[in-house]
Write a protein that holds these residues in place. Structure first.
Motif: not given
Length: 415
Positions: A18, A153-154, A164, A167-168, A170-172, A174-175
Motif C-alpha cells: 500500500a 490523514t498522513w 500506517w 496506507p491510511g 491511500l485509504v482516504v 480511495v474514498i
C-alpha cells in the motif's frame, strides 16, 4: 507465537504494497507502459517478491524480507518516455537484472557500488525522487477537496501510527476517488489479474539511461540498507545468494513489466524485530507469510490500476510522494552532512533533479557523472600532504617524522 509472526509478515506485506504500489504504477506509466502493461508489471513484481521471500525464508531460516525497488520506480518517473518505447525499457530491466546477478556471482560490481562516495549516491537518489515529493503540494493546490484530507490523514498517522501513515492516506484517497472521482466506474474486465508479455529490445541509450541508474539505486538504496537493517537485529544472510535470487526474479518479471526485485529496507524492520517473535530463530516465519501475502495482493493489480485511472494523476503522485518523503530526508542528510564532498553532492542533486536528457540518456546518469567530475576537480589533499618538500624532509629526519609521513600515506590509501 507462530500466529504473531504470521500476522507480522502479513502486516509487512500490506504496508509495503500500500505504501508504494502507486509509485510503481506511476513509474511504469511514465516510461510508456499501457495500463494493462503497468498492471502486469505490478502483478509480476508481487509474484517475484513473494516467490523469493518464501524461498529464502525456508532456505536460510532467517527473516530475509524482499520488496520491489521503490527508488527504482521513482527513477522511472523522473526519466519519462525514452527512445524505443516500453519494449526498450523492458530490455533495460533485463540488463539491470543481469547486473544484479553478476553482483552476486562476482565481487567487483559490489565493490564498484561501494566506491561511489556516499554523499554522491545520496544526492542522486534525492534528485530522482524530488519531483515526486513535491506532488503533495501541487495536489493541494490543484485538487484541494481530494488532496487536503489525504495529507491531513498522513500527518496525523505520521504522529501516532507511523507505519500506517501512507496506507491510511491511500485509504482516504480511495474514498475521495469514490466520492469525487471521474469516470464510469470500474470495468469488470480491468479487475481481473492479467499478464501481458512485452518483447524486449536493446537500445544503448536506454540501457545507460535506465538500466545502470536502476541497478545503482537498487543496490545503494535497497540491498545495502536491507543488509544493514538485518545486521542490527543480529542476522547476516549470505549476500551473494540473495543477489542471485533477486536478480533471477527480476529477470523473470522483466518481460511482464516488472522493473526490479531486491532486499527490503523499510519492511525488513517489521519482520526482523523482536515484536515479530521473541525467538530470533523463528522470525523467518514472518517473511514466508510476507511472501504469501504479496502473492495474494498481486491478484489485485488490475483493481489498483483501475483506481489509478479513475483518479486525477496529481493525486496518485501525491500519495507516492508522501511515501517517499522519509527517503528524501535521509538521502539529503547523507548527501550534505559531511563537509567533505558536499559540493559534489550538490552538483549531483541539481543535475539529477533537473530532469535533463542528453544523447537520449536521462538525468540520473549525468548527475553521477557531474558529481564524480566535481569530486575529482575539488579533491583536496590532507594537510599533512600539502607541506613543502623541505618541511617533509625536515620532518623525516627523525623516526617520528618518518612515521608521520608513512601514516599519512597509509591513511590515504585506505580511504
Amino acid at each position: 507465537m507462530r500466529v504473531q509472526a504470521v500476522m507480522a509478515g502479513l502486516v509487512s506485506a500490506v504496508v509495503g504494497y500500500a505504501s508504494s504500489f502507486t509509485v510503481v504504477l506511476a513509474g511504469l506509466r511514465a516510461v510508456g507502459a499501457t495500463p494493462g502493461q503497468a498492471a502486469s508489471g505490478l502483478l509480476a513484481l508481487c509474484c517475484g517478491v513473494g516467490a523469493v521471500a518464501i524461498f529464502l525464508g525456508l532456505r536460510y531460516r532467517m527473516p530475509i524480507s524482499i520488496a520491489w525497488s521503490t527508488p527504482g520506480a521513482a527513477l522511472l518517473v523522473a526519466t519519462g518516455p525514452v527512445p524505443g518505447g516500453f519494449p526498450a525499457v523492458v530490455g533495460a530491466f533485463i540488463v539491470c537484472a543481469g547486473l544484479i546477478v553478476l553482483a552476486g556471482l562476482s565481487p567487483w560490481p559490489a565493490r564498484a557500488i561501494a566506491a561511489i562516495p556516499r554523499p554522491i549516491a545520496g544526492a542522486m537518489l534525492a534528485g530522482v525522487i524530488l519531483s515526486l515529493c513535491t506532488a503533495p503540494v501541487r495536489a493541494v493546490v490543484d485538487v484541494p477537496l481530494l488532496a487536503v484530507p489525504v495529507v491531513l490523514t498522513w500527518a496525523v498517522l505520521q504522529r501516532y501510527l507511523r507505519q500506517w501513515a501512507v496506507p491510511g492516506a491511500l485509504v482516504v484517497a480511495v474514498i475521495a476517488i469514490a466520492v469525487h472521482g471521474t469516470g464510469n466506474g470500474l470495468p469488470a474486465a480491468a479487475l481481473r489479474p492479467a499478464i501481458e508479455l512485452t518483447t524486449p529490445t536493446l537500445n544503448p541509450s536506454v540501457v545507460v539511461s535506465i538500466a545502470i541508474p536502476l541497478f545503482l539505486v537498487t543496490m545503494a538504496a535497497q540491498n545495502v540498507p536491507g543488509m544493514a537493517v538485518m545486521a542490527t537485529y543480529g542476522y547476516r544472510p549470505p549476500l551473494r545468494p540473495v543477489l542471485v535470487a533477486t536478480g533471477l526474479a527480476s529477470a523473470a518479471a522483466a518481460p511482464f513489466g516488472g522493473h526490479a526485485v531486491n532486499l527490503a529496507a523499510i519492511t525488513a524492520a517489521l519482520t526482523a524485530g523482536p515484536d515479530t517473535h521473541p525467538d530470533p530463530g523463528r522470525r523467518w516465519i514472518a517473511t514466508v507469510a510476507l511472501g504469501a501475502g504479496q502473492l495474494t495482493l498481486g491478484l489485485g493489480a488490475g483493481l489498483a490500476m483501475a483506481l489509478v485511472l479513475l483518479s486525477p494523476p496529481v493525486l496518485v503522485t501525491a500519495v507516492a510522494g508522501l511515501a517517499l518523503l522519509s527517503a528524501l530526508g535521509s538521502s539529503l542528510a547523507g548527501a550534505v552532512t559531511e563537509p567533505e564532498g558536499r559540493e559534489a553532492a550538490v552538483v549531483t542533486f541539481v543535475v539529477t533533479a533537473s530532469g535533463m536528457t542528453i544523447l537520449g540518456i536521462g538525468a540520473a546518469f549525468w548527475g553521477l557523472v557531474a558529481g564524480g567530475l566535481t569530486a575529482l576537480l575539488l579533491h583536496r589533499r590532507p594537510p599533512s600532504e600539502q607541506r613543502s618538500p623541505s618541511t617533509a624532509e625536515a620532518g623525516a629526519e627523525g623516526p617520528e617524522g618518518r612515521t608521520e609521513v608513512m601514516s599519512a600515506t597509509t591513511d590515504k590509501g585506505a580511504s
